[in-house]
Enzyme design. Structure first.
Site, mmCIF file in Angstrom:
data_model
loop_
_atom_site.group_PDB
_atom_site.id
_atom_site.type_symbol
_atom_site.label_atom_id
_atom_site.label_comp_id
_atom_site.label_asym_id
_atom_site.label_seq_id
_atom_site.Cartn_x
_atom_site.Cartn_y
_atom_site.Cartn_z
ATOM 1 N N SER A 128 0.798 -1.227 0.000
ATOM 2 C CA SER A 128 0.000 0.000 0.000
ATOM 3 C C SER A 128 0.829 1.274 0.000
ATOM 4 O O SER A 128 0.467 2.257 -0.656
ATOM 5 C CB SER A 128 -0.941 0.007 1.216
ATOM 6 O OG SER A 128 -1.810 -1.093 1.165
ATOM 7 N N HIS A 179 0.103 4.644 4.331
ATOM 8 C CA HIS A 179 -0.592 5.259 3.211
ATOM 9 C C HIS A 179 -0.173 6.721 3.023
ATOM 10 O O HIS A 179 0.206 7.134 1.916
ATOM 11 C CB HIS A 179 -2.108 5.176 3.412
ATOM 12 C CG HIS A 179 -2.653 3.800 3.223
ATOM 13 N ND1 HIS A 179 -4.008 3.522 3.232
ATOM 14 C CD2 HIS A 179 -2.036 2.601 3.018
ATOM 15 C CE1 HIS A 179 -4.192 2.217 3.042
ATOM 16 N NE2 HIS A 179 -3.017 1.659 2.923
#
Length: 197
Positions: A128, A179
């Site tokens: 991610s 993220h």
């Protein structure tokens, strides 16, 4: 819209070699996990997950290996779908080498942020951070090179990015720090790489 994939497999592999290799590497590592004991915490740790406990926080190689590990099939599927759909236009725009540099740097810096900002005892895996690095590069393009993206692609990017950031804070088990760290890294690294001829 640049995010619609219309290529056949042969054309895709030839046009986007780094993205193809990254997808293959992630799938292979998932198969290795399944064969060697599954996606439980102990097996993820053995194969290189980030683990915020002494002395493992000093094992910096885990920031690289964790990029290719996933905690379950849904985790893998979601990340590989994002990579398959959104990465190719960026690889084409940047060229394979610069794109690979951006992906790896974003993943490493995203995982570094996850390690630094997460609670003690946290185990972290996933692509991610690197994928949000791709989004970060697109965000740079959307803000400073608007002519490069058509309106539909820009709107799609902002919607997906907005949803992703909200989910990062709302859904339990998602590393918001990886993220946002990857997003910031991708934004900055793209800005630097575009100056290098």
């Amino acid at each position: 819209m640049i995010f619609i994939r219309y290529e056949n497999w042969r054309t895709y592999v030839k046009s986007y070699p780094i993205t193809t290799l990254l997808i293959i590497a992630n799938v292979i590592m998932f198969i290795v996990l399944l064969i060697s004991g599954g996606t439980n915490s102990e097996n993820l740790f053995r194969h290189g997950a980030i683990y915020k406990e002494t002395p493992y926080i000093q094992e910096t190689w885990r920031m690289a290996s964790a990029m290719f590990l996933h905690g379950g099939f849904e985790h893998l599927l979601f990340n590989m779908f994002a990579l398959f759909v959104f990465a190719p236009p960026l690889e084409k725009m940047m060229g394979s080498f610069k794109y690979a540099v951006l992906y790896i740097c974003s993943g490493l810096l995203g995982n570094a942020a996850a390690l630094w900002l997460s609670e003690w005892g946290t185990l972290a895996v996933g692509a991610s951070g690197a994928i949000y690095g791709i989004y970060g590069a697109y965000l740079f393009i959307a803000l400073f090179r608007r002519q490069t993206l058509d309106e539909a692609s820009r709107r799609t990017l902002l919607i997906i990015l907005g949803i992703g950031i909200v989910q990062s804070f709302v859904i339990q088990g998602i590393s918001w720090s990886a993220h946002l760290g990857g997003l910031a890294a991708g934004f900055a690294v793209y800005g630097i790489l575009r100056l290098i001829r």
